[in-house]
Every structure is written in C-alpha cells, then in structure tokens.
Design an enzyme around this catalytic site. Structure first.
Site, PDB file in Angstrom:
ATOM      1  N   ARG B  55      23.769  -4.059  38.836  1.00 33.05           N
ATOM      2  CA  ARG B  55      24.156  -2.794  38.191  1.00 33.05           C
ATOM      3  C   ARG B  55      25.271  -2.090  38.934  1.00 33.05           C
ATOM      4  O   ARG B  55      26.261  -1.684  38.355  1.00 33.05           O
ATOM      5  CB  ARG B  55      22.945  -1.857  38.141  1.00 33.05           C
ATOM      6  CG  ARG B  55      21.780  -2.379  37.364  1.00 33.05           C
ATOM      7  CD  ARG B  55      20.501  -1.692  37.833  1.00 33.05           C
ATOM      8  NE  ARG B  55      20.625  -0.244  37.739  1.00 33.05           N
ATOM      9  CZ  ARG B  55      20.180   0.483  36.739  1.00 33.05           C
ATOM     10  NH1 ARG B  55      19.580  -0.105  35.728  1.00 33.05           N
ATOM     11  NH2 ARG B  55      20.309   1.784  36.734  1.00 33.05           N
ATOM     12  N   THR B  56      25.075  -1.948  40.235  1.00 31.32           N
ATOM     13  CA  THR B  56      26.071  -1.211  41.019  1.00 31.32           C
ATOM     14  C   THR B  56      27.387  -1.981  41.078  1.00 31.32           C
ATOM     15  O   THR B  56      28.466  -1.410  40.969  1.00 31.32           O
ATOM     16  CB  THR B  56      25.527  -0.941  42.434  1.00 31.32           C
ATOM     17  OG1 THR B  56      24.292  -0.258  42.320  1.00 31.32           O
ATOM     18  CG2 THR B  56      26.492  -0.102  43.242  1.00 31.32           C
ATOM     19  N   LYS B  83      23.337 -13.439  60.111  1.00 32.23           N
ATOM     20  CA  LYS B  83      23.601 -12.172  59.443  1.00 32.23           C
ATOM     21  C   LYS B  83      24.447 -11.226  60.292  1.00 32.23           C
ATOM     22  O   LYS B  83      25.242 -10.472  59.766  1.00 32.23           O
ATOM     23  CB  LYS B  83      22.315 -11.491  59.003  1.00 32.23           C
ATOM     24  CG  LYS B  83      21.329 -11.160  60.090  1.00 32.23           C
ATOM     25  CD  LYS B  83      20.035 -10.694  59.434  1.00 32.23           C
ATOM     26  CE  LYS B  83      18.939 -10.437  60.463  1.00 32.23           C
ATOM     27  NZ  LYS B  83      17.677 -10.104  59.824  1.00 32.23           N
ATOM     28  N   ARG B 105      27.882  -3.052  49.845  1.00 36.60           N
ATOM     29  CA  ARG B 105      26.437  -2.887  49.663  1.00 36.60           C
ATOM     30  C   ARG B 105      25.775  -3.754  50.727  1.00 36.60           C
ATOM     31  O   ARG B 105      26.135  -4.919  50.867  1.00 36.60           O
ATOM     32  CB  ARG B 105      26.065  -3.378  48.263  1.00 36.60           C
ATOM     33  CG  ARG B 105      24.575  -3.493  48.020  1.00 36.60           C
ATOM     34  CD  ARG B 105      23.939  -2.118  47.913  1.00 36.60           C
ATOM     35  NE  ARG B 105      22.754  -2.152  47.115  1.00 36.60           N
ATOM     36  CZ  ARG B 105      22.571  -1.428  46.008  1.00 36.60           C
ATOM     37  NH1 ARG B 105      23.502  -0.623  45.577  1.00 36.60           N
ATOM     38  NH2 ARG B 105      21.454  -1.499  45.344  1.00 36.60           N
ATOM     39  N   HIS B 135      23.454   6.289  49.483  1.00 37.60           N
ATOM     40  CA  HIS B 135      24.109   5.716  48.314  1.00 37.60           C
ATOM     41  C   HIS B 135      24.917   6.850  47.679  1.00 37.60           C
ATOM     42  O   HIS B 135      24.548   7.377  46.632  1.00 37.60           O
ATOM     43  CB  HIS B 135      23.039   5.185  47.360  1.00 37.60           C
ATOM     44  CG  HIS B 135      23.557   4.273  46.303  1.00 37.60           C
ATOM     45  ND1 HIS B 135      24.907   4.032  46.115  1.00 37.60           N
ATOM     46  CD2 HIS B 135      22.908   3.535  45.369  1.00 37.60           C
ATOM     47  CE1 HIS B 135      25.047   3.187  45.098  1.00 37.60           C
ATOM     48  NE2 HIS B 135      23.855   2.870  44.636  1.00 37.60           N
TER      49      HIS B 135
END
Ligand SMILES: [Zn+2]
Lengths: 195, 339, 431
Positions: B55-56, B83, B105, B135
């Site tokens: 969605r974002t 990571k 994100r 956010h």
C-alpha cells in the site's frame, strides 16, 4: 529553454515596500475600471458574444481581474461566463532555481475547457514566460478551441514570441523599473504604479 | 544541504500547513484527464523497502509518477544475516545511481535516520515507516483527511479538535507520528488502549491517555482505530481476541455513541472483527477508503516541496528555515507575475 | 634489565617522590630532597605526574579466540597498557567459550606472550554460556591459568538453582561468580533503557527492574549460601540502593561500574547511532548521579571497563542490527578523572583503590594492586592529570574503533606504564 533568464535579475516579491505613495501612479481606480470595461467589450466583440467563453485567471491578481471582467460581461450580456483559475507554478521554467514554492489554486469551471475559447487573464505581461507556462498547464487539462490572452498592463521586454490579444494599458518601461498592480480584493485599493 | 522528512516532530506548524494546503491543490489532479504534473521531471526517486508494504509503496510510486519523477523500486527484503550491511551497501548503490530522494521503509526504528545521517548518501530521505517508531506521511494524510471533514473552509484548522487513537499504540508508528503532528496542529489527542499496549513514559507525550473507550467516544471528533495483531495475545498483552474486541473494538453499538459529525479512521490494513467490525468499517462515517486517495496527494505534496525547487520549502531535518512565497504575497512587485 | 628512576612523581597525588625501579621491583621510594646520584639507571622526569599502581580490569573482552577481527589478546593488551592497566580479566564469551581448562590456558598463554599486560582468563559458569549446566569450574581453577573469577558475562545466569549451585561450588577454591545481571525475559529484544525516550524512539525498552531483580535475588542467594558474589556493570540507581542495603547486612558482595555509565546517558540513543548501544544500556542522568555516588561511598567497589571491541560493520548499521558494547580500556582513567576526581567525589588514592587494589583482591591476584612501596612489584602507571586530549577513534591501540568518546575532549593522559619494572608505555607510546 535556455537557463539564462532575465527573471533571475528581477526583484523578488517586494510588494509590502511598494506602498500606495511610492512610485508614479499610471492607472488609478477609475482608469483601471475603464480599462477592464474596454477589455470586456473587446472580448465579446472578438468572440462574437459570450458563447463558449471561459475566463481563466492566473493567480493571484489575474483571478480577481477575471472575475471583474466576467461581471462586466454579465452586465452587458446578461449571461454568466465561467471563471476559473490556473496555477502555473509547476510549469515554470525557473522552478528549480528557487526554493520550492507553494502552489496556488487551480479551479477549472465545471464545463471544462474542451472546445471552449479560453481567455487567460493576468495582471502584467512581461517576459512571456508565465504565459508559456500557462499554455503548458492548460495542455494537461484539456483542449480549448482557441486561447486568448488578456492583461491589464503590457510592459514589454518579451523573451518569447507571445503577445496579448487584449491589453488594458501598454506601458513602456525600462527593465530597471518595477510595475506594481494593486487590487481592491487583495490589496485594499485599485492602482498601477511604476517606479 | 540534506533535506529529509524523518519524523513528524521535524515539522513546524507552518511546514505542516504548507504540506496540507499543497496537498489540497494536488488532490484535484485526480479529477483531471491527465493526472500528471511536470514538477519533478528528471528527478529520480527510489522506493527502498526493507519491509513489505504494498500500500505505502504504491502510494509513493503514484505520487512520484504523477509529478513526472523517475521511480525505481528497490525491495531489499531478504536475508536477516546480512541485515546490518545491507542498508549501508544499498545506500551506496543508490548514491551511485544519483537518487534525488530515497523513500525508505524499514523494520528497524531509526533506519531512515541512519540513512540520512551516516554520511552514506546525499539524497533526501523520506521515512515511509520505520520499525515501531514513526510514519510521518501517514500522519500527514490522516491530518489532511481530518481537515477535509472537520475544517473544510480555508484557514480553518484542527485546533481544539479531539482525536482518539485506539489500539496497539505501543507498537504503532502511526500513533507516534499522529500524536506529534496533531499536537503541532493544535488538536487534542487521547490514546486509548489497555495499559499493556501504551508505551512506557507515555505521560511525557503531549497527549491524554485512557483505558476506557466508552468514556472517550462521545467526546471525540475523530476515532482512529489501530491494527492489533493477534500475536500480541501470545505475548500476554491481552488475554484473548474476544476480550480485546469487547473492551477496545469499534462496533455499531459504540459507533452510535459518537457525535454526528465524528469520523472513523484506520491506517490499514484492517482486521475486521478484531479492532473494528465490518459494518463500522463500511459505514458512512468511515473515511478509510478516502485515506488511501488522500495518501497520494499528501505524498505528492511532500515530494514536491522537498524536491520541486532548488531547496526544500519545508524546514525538515537539518535545514535552515526558508521563506516561502505564499499564495497571499502582498503584491506583484515589479510585474513578476510574469516571472 | 634496565633500571628506572622516576623523579618527582606524586604517588597517589601526594608529595613528589623519586621511585627507583630495579629488577622488576620497587627498590626505593624516597623524598626528592634526598636524591643522590642514582648511578646506572634511566631517569624519567615524572615531575607533576601522578603515580598510581598498575590498573587492574576485572571485565575485559579480548575476543580471542574466535573474533580476531574485533580484537586479539595482543591488541587488547596493547590497549590495556595504553590505558595504564597491568592486568586484565578476559571474559569467557569467546568462540569457543572459555569453559574448559584448555581454552582458559590458551588465553592465559597468549597473554604471557603478548607481554603488554597480564591476562587472567575468566571461566564460564555454564557450558557454552548456555545456562544449563555447570562448566568444569574446578578444572579451570586448577589449570595453569588459576581461574578465580567465573562469569557467563553477556548472558545472565538466570536460573536461580544453577546460580545457587555455582555460588556454592566455587567456595572450594575461593572463586567468585561475576554475574551479568539481566533478567532475560524482561529484556527480550531490548534495545535501550526503558524510559521516556525508548517509547518515543520506538526502541524496545530495557527496564531497570530487569537488572535490579537479579541483583536482589543474587545478593539474597549469596548471603544464604555464604558465598562471594560480584555484580558486573551496575547501571541503575535502584541497583545501587539494593547493593547499599546488602552492604549494611555485611554480605560478601562486590560490584563494579563501567566508565560509560559514569558519564553517558540514554539521550544519546536519540541519534540512533549504534556507537551508543551497550549492554546494560546507557541510563538516565539520575542513574549516572547514583552510580557516581555509589562509587564514591564504596557501595560500588570498583570501576571495570567492560571493554567490548566490535568491528566496524557491526556498528555501522541500524541500531537494532548493531552489536552491544563499546571500547573502554584506553579512556577509563580519563573518564574516572573527569567524573569522579575532577568533581571532588574521590581522590587519587580512591582511584587506586577502585581501579587497582580492590579489583586485584576480588580476582585474588597476587602481585597486582599492591601499593607503590619498597619491595612491591613494579607495576606503576604515570599519569598526567593536567593534560587534555581529544579522543580520536583512529588512534586507538585497540583493533576496533567503537569508542563513544570520539571527538570528545577528556582530561588526563597515561604517560608511562610499567609491568614488573618493564615499560609497556613510555612517553605516551607503546614500547
Ligand atoms: Zn556483561
């Protein structure tokens, strides 16, 4: 578009300093009203009436002028001509030369502009770059049958092959001079001054 | 100079209002035949997603494309072994590609700060959700949506409006950013949750808190429901889904206690039957679908104001405040309307 | 072996004296007015410098074996010498874990070869630090390394029964259990001190109670079985209070505080720069004040560095992905001067107590932590308390660069370190 533009040498928005008593008044309130009346008549004449006419003002003062012209046309014709506003900020060729600017309203009248005769209305015509941007902006909104240009003041010094169809006053200026348009709706009085 | 949007706390009231006003202008674009503006032609925007959020990502992508930017989607979700390295390596890659802005994100709180401040890259960094931190663009679109419904007249604001944010505040980046931004905009925020789902130290936030949803609803102008993951039950944040729904879920009975003008929001994705019932989510009060539409306009506004000019128009991050030519500038000066 | 005459040194900050070092021992300590021709010795002008007994660190991570990319016994002991240390205790959380006589002897031997300071291996309490069954504590005690300090540091011996047994078992050889007090369930995935800031930053909180509960429990256990307990890196005001209470009971509990907990606060986490990520986490200003007060009044017995080197890539990343820990050996004395001496909380004799004599006693070390007096082993550090220096990460003797003090201006500089009469540092440089 070449990146060397006289606009860079132009003064920023110095309005607050341009008080009513600075500079030489070129048009007073009455002159201004007369000029708009004449423009309104010329628009009707040229368009053979108010049919399919749309007035798009360029914010901020162009929008007020568009509304005044529409009111005068309405007086004559008894018909309300649709009026809108067209912001050209994002279409300016100097967008990247200054900090990002706030957007101004774009309001397209409900009937749209397709197959209409659009009269762009602005206060001062100078380099012609704003109008070029306006033509681009309009291109993304629709396809008018014809586009005309009405300005209160044409001060010359064009950078582009653009000319106005309806001019309130031709005002020869030097590039060192500045022209200030003040309108009742926005500035509390009607005047055009030069200094 | 770097220009970033990392936290809703970075935004002054003027900044926030400029974004909301700009978004209002841009929202009308959706109604035009050509949904495209030229402002970011030639700019490259990278959507860097270390965590799935279709969605974002789609919202940012649509926003960037409508402003004519080139968009590169970079999904860096992958091995968690590497990571640590991957953020830096990716940043260096993006730097080499000449990204003007990175929309990031990340599962780790603060990763956008690292990206912006570690000296890895010169791009603008826009936080699209980091861990359980913030956010900011979601908060902006929420404020935008609230403004449209509660303060539709130009110049009206959210001052004094009451907003209840309900649910898993502890793990919610949406709640954090909203609490900060809404406070900046003058609204009164009440966080409603079981005590286990309110962050330690929440007393120091500029918000009120309540454990009692029923007491809050009749007074609120906005009720924003947060997603509550079922897994929280296993960590004993609450005893059962049923008990949670009973105490903190929004159903038709509770909705009926709202004032007539009050709206219901949800940042999505919703878990119908958990924090919100289907009939509430689909009711007339619900502006949940509109939030999605508004998201594109708000993100366009942010991208435009950060990247549209020679310098950003908003004073986020480490920038020096820049004067902005407002729409109500006093006059045209030297005929510069033609400039 | 060269003999040295240190002239005009202020022992423990006192009146200027001449210290003659010969054959690895302090041959004489004399008033400067009685200075005679010393004969065939190298004279070091120590005028204005403070002489302290060689520092002893009860809590050092040397990383070898296993993580030689972060530190080796060689580089770690160089860093120790630069910080004025003559003895360090090497924590057991290496790969393999120092849970057998073989591994502890290996570390001990590497330390002897390096020669920059004495290395005393710490033995693991449980096999593989897994917290399930006791390692062969006796075998490590009996080995050449003569281990007396046992710790699962990095992990807490959280099982109360196991902790009780360990405390009891080491009584047989006068050992001590050094507990890393961290209740594991209360700190799952914890990232920083739990407080106002953790909530705002969205970083999982590490509550003070997770430390304090273990300390309280262990104090009670140690008292119950009559054993020695040492508490590692005390970081909260609550812990200090509990330990103060335990002390009033006369229980055999000692505790340490790390330099970074004497100076830095959790506010630094707001940068999301993992250089400030450490276990236990940086706490609040109130906690900093409390541990300083605890160290001043003797509730906290010693300063230990918890020197924790990490390679660049383990710190140059997201906070959540980064390793815990910071360098400490080369800056410890400066931080203690800055936070404890320059503030008037303790004097230089107090520093010698807390950084040399008492840690040596807890570790049951002979030949370290002794006074600067005739006949004692010549473990001496000359320290210029009037100097200031700006910390440069790139100038660290440690193999790693993860100092949180980079760019900070700190007081004091180690000018020379002598290990049994042999200089390991002279003129501020490694020999
Ligand atoms: Zn530890």
């Amino acid at each position: 578009m070449p990146p060397t533009q006289p606009e860079l040498a132009e003064q920023p928005d110095t309005g607050s300093e341009t008080g009513p008593d600075t500079g030489r008044t070129v048009l007073d309130a009455r002159d201004l009203s007369r000029a708009l009346t004449r423009i309104s008549h010329e628009i009707l004449e040229r368009n053979r009436g108010s049919r399919d006419l749309v007035l798009l003002g360029i914010p901020t003062r162009g929008v007020h002028l568009a509304h005044r012209i529409a009111a005068k046309i309405s007086e004559v014709e008894g018909i309300d001509v649709p009026v809108g506003s067209l912001d050209v900020t994002m279409y300016r060729d100097d967008l990247r030369m200054r900090p990002a600017r706030a957007l101004l309203p774009t309001e397209i009248p409900p009937g749209g502009i397709d197959d209409k005769t659009v009269v762009l209305v602005d206060d001062v015509l100078y380099s012609g770059r704003t109008i070029r941007a306006a033509l681009d902006a309009m291109n993304d909104i629709g396809r008018p049958r014809a586009v005309r240009l009405a300005v209160l003041v044409d001060r010359g010094h064009r950078d582009l092959p653009i000319r106005a169809d309806f001019v309130g006053k031709n005002l020869p200026t030097s590039t060192a001079e500045s022209v200030a348009v003040r309108l009742e709706e926005h500035d509390g009085e009607d005047s055009v001054t030069i200094r | 100079m770097k220009k970033h949007l990392l936290s809703a706390a970075d935004l002054t009231r003027d900044d926030a209002e400029l974004i909301l006003e700009t978004a209002e202008e841009l929202r009308s674009l959706a109604d035009r035949p050509i949904k495209k503006l030229p402002a970011l032609r030639g700019r490259t925007i990278v959507n860097l997603f270390f965590e799935d959020s279709t969605r974002t990502r789609i919202s940012f992508e649509a926003a960037a494309k409508r402003l004519s930017a080139d968009v590169i989607n970079f999904s860096a979700k992958g091995s968690s072994l590497s990571k640590g390295e991957s953020l830096k390596d990716t940043a260096l890659t993006l730097e080499a590609m000449g990204a003007d802005a990175v929309v990031v994100r990340h599962w780790a709180s603060g990763a956008p700060h690292n990206l912006a401040n570690a000296g890895w890259s010169r791009s603008s960094v826009i936080n699209a959700g980091d861990g359980t931190h913030e956010h900011p663009t979601q908060a902006l679109l929420d404020a935008f949506t609230m403004t449209r419904h509660l303060a539709p007249e130009k110049g009206q604001g959210l001052d004094g409006r009451r907003v209840a944010i309900v649910g898993d505040v502890l793990h919610s980046r949406v709640a954090r950013s909203n609490a900060l931004l809404l406070h900046t905009l003058g609204a009164e925020v009440t966080l409603v949750a079981p005590p286990t789902l309110l962050p330690y130290g929440v007393d120091s936030w500029n918000v009120q808190t309540s454990y009692d949803l029923d007491a809050v609803l009749p007074k609120t102008d906005v009720v924003m429901m947060l997603r509550v993951q079922r897994e929280r039950m296993n960590a004993s944040y609450f005893p059962s889904v049923r008990e949670y729904s009973r105490r903190y879920g929004l159903d038709a009975r509770r909705m009926a206690t709202l004032q007539d003008h009050a709206i219901v929001m949800h940042p999505g994705p919703m878990i119908r039957g958990m924090e919100i019932t289907a009939d509430v989510a689909d009711s007339e009060r619900s502006v949940i679908v509109e939030q999605v539409t508004n998201g594109v306009a708000v993100r366009m506004a942010v991208l435009y104001l950060l990247l549209g000019g020679a310098e950003p128009a908003i004073t986020t991050g480490d920038t020096v405040p820049e004067p902005v030519e407002g729409s109500t500038g006093p006059t045209t000066g030297d005929g510069e309307n033609d400039a | 072996m060269t003999d040295y005459l240190l002239t005009g040194a202020r022992i423990l900050g006192g009146e200027p004296s001449d210290i003659l070092i010969a054959d690895g021992r302090i041959a004489s300590v004399t008033d400067v007015s009685t200075r005679s021709n010393a004969g065939d010795v190298e004279t070091i002008d120590a005028t204005g410098l403070i002489a302290l007994p060689g520092l002893v660190d009860l809590h050092t991570h040397l990383r070898e074996p296993g993580r030689e990319d972060a530190e080796t016994v060689e580089t770690g002991t160089r860093a120790a010498a630069m910080g004025g240390f003559t003895a360090v205790h090497a924590m057991a959380n290496t790969e393999p874990v120092a849970d057998t006589a073989g591994v502890v002897e290996q570390v001990w031997r590497l330390g002897r070869e390096a020669g920059y300071c004495d290395v005393f291996p710490v033995g693991a309490v449980t096999v593989g630090l897994a917290g399930e069954r006791l390692a062969e504590l006796g075998a490590m005690a009996d080995s050449a390394a003569r281990v007396r300090v046992f710790s699962d540091d990095g992990k807490c011996v959280s099982d109360p029964v196991l902790m009780r047994r360990a405390l009891e078992y080491v009584k047989a050889f006068d050992g001590v259990i050094a507990q890393h007090p961290q209740e594991p369930r209360l700190t799952e995935e914890a990232q920083m001190n739990e407080g106002e800031l953790s909530g705002r930053l969205g970083l999982r909180g590490w509550p003070a109670v997770a430390e304090e509960a273990i300390i309280a429990r262990d104090c009670l256990l140690a008292a119950h079985v009559g054993s020695r307990l040492h508490v590692c890196h005390v970081s909260t005001a609550g812990s200090v209070e509990i330990l103060r209470w335990a002390r009033t009971k006369g229980w055999n509990v000692t505790a340490e505080v790390c330099p970074h907990h004497l100076l830095l606060t959790d506010e630094l986490a707001a940068t999301y720069d993992p250089i400030y990520k450490v276990n236990p986490p940086l706490r609040t200003q109130a906690d900093v004040e409390a541990v300083r007060a605890g160290l001043a009044d003797g509730t906290l017995d010693i300063v230990a560095t918890d020197h924790a080197p990490h390679p660049h890539e383990d710190k140059d990343c997201e906070w959540q992905a980064a390793a815990f820990g910071m360098l400490g050996l080369e800056t410890a004395l400066s931080i203690v001067q800055h936070t404890m001496v320059d503030t008037g909380l303790i004097d230089w004799a107090g520093v010698a107590e807390r950084m040399s004599a008492v840690p040596a006693r807890i570790g049951r070390l002979e030949g370290h932590g002794r006074p600067i007096a005739e006949g004692e082993p010549a473990n001496v550090v000359l320290y210029d308390a009037a100097a200031t220096r700006t910390i440069e990460a790139s100038e660290m003797a440690s193999l790693s660069r993860n100092t949180p003090y980079a760019g900070m201006e700190l007081p004091g500089r180690v000018v020379a370190t002598f290990l049994r009469g042999k200089p390991t540092v002279l003129d501020g440089k490694l020999t």
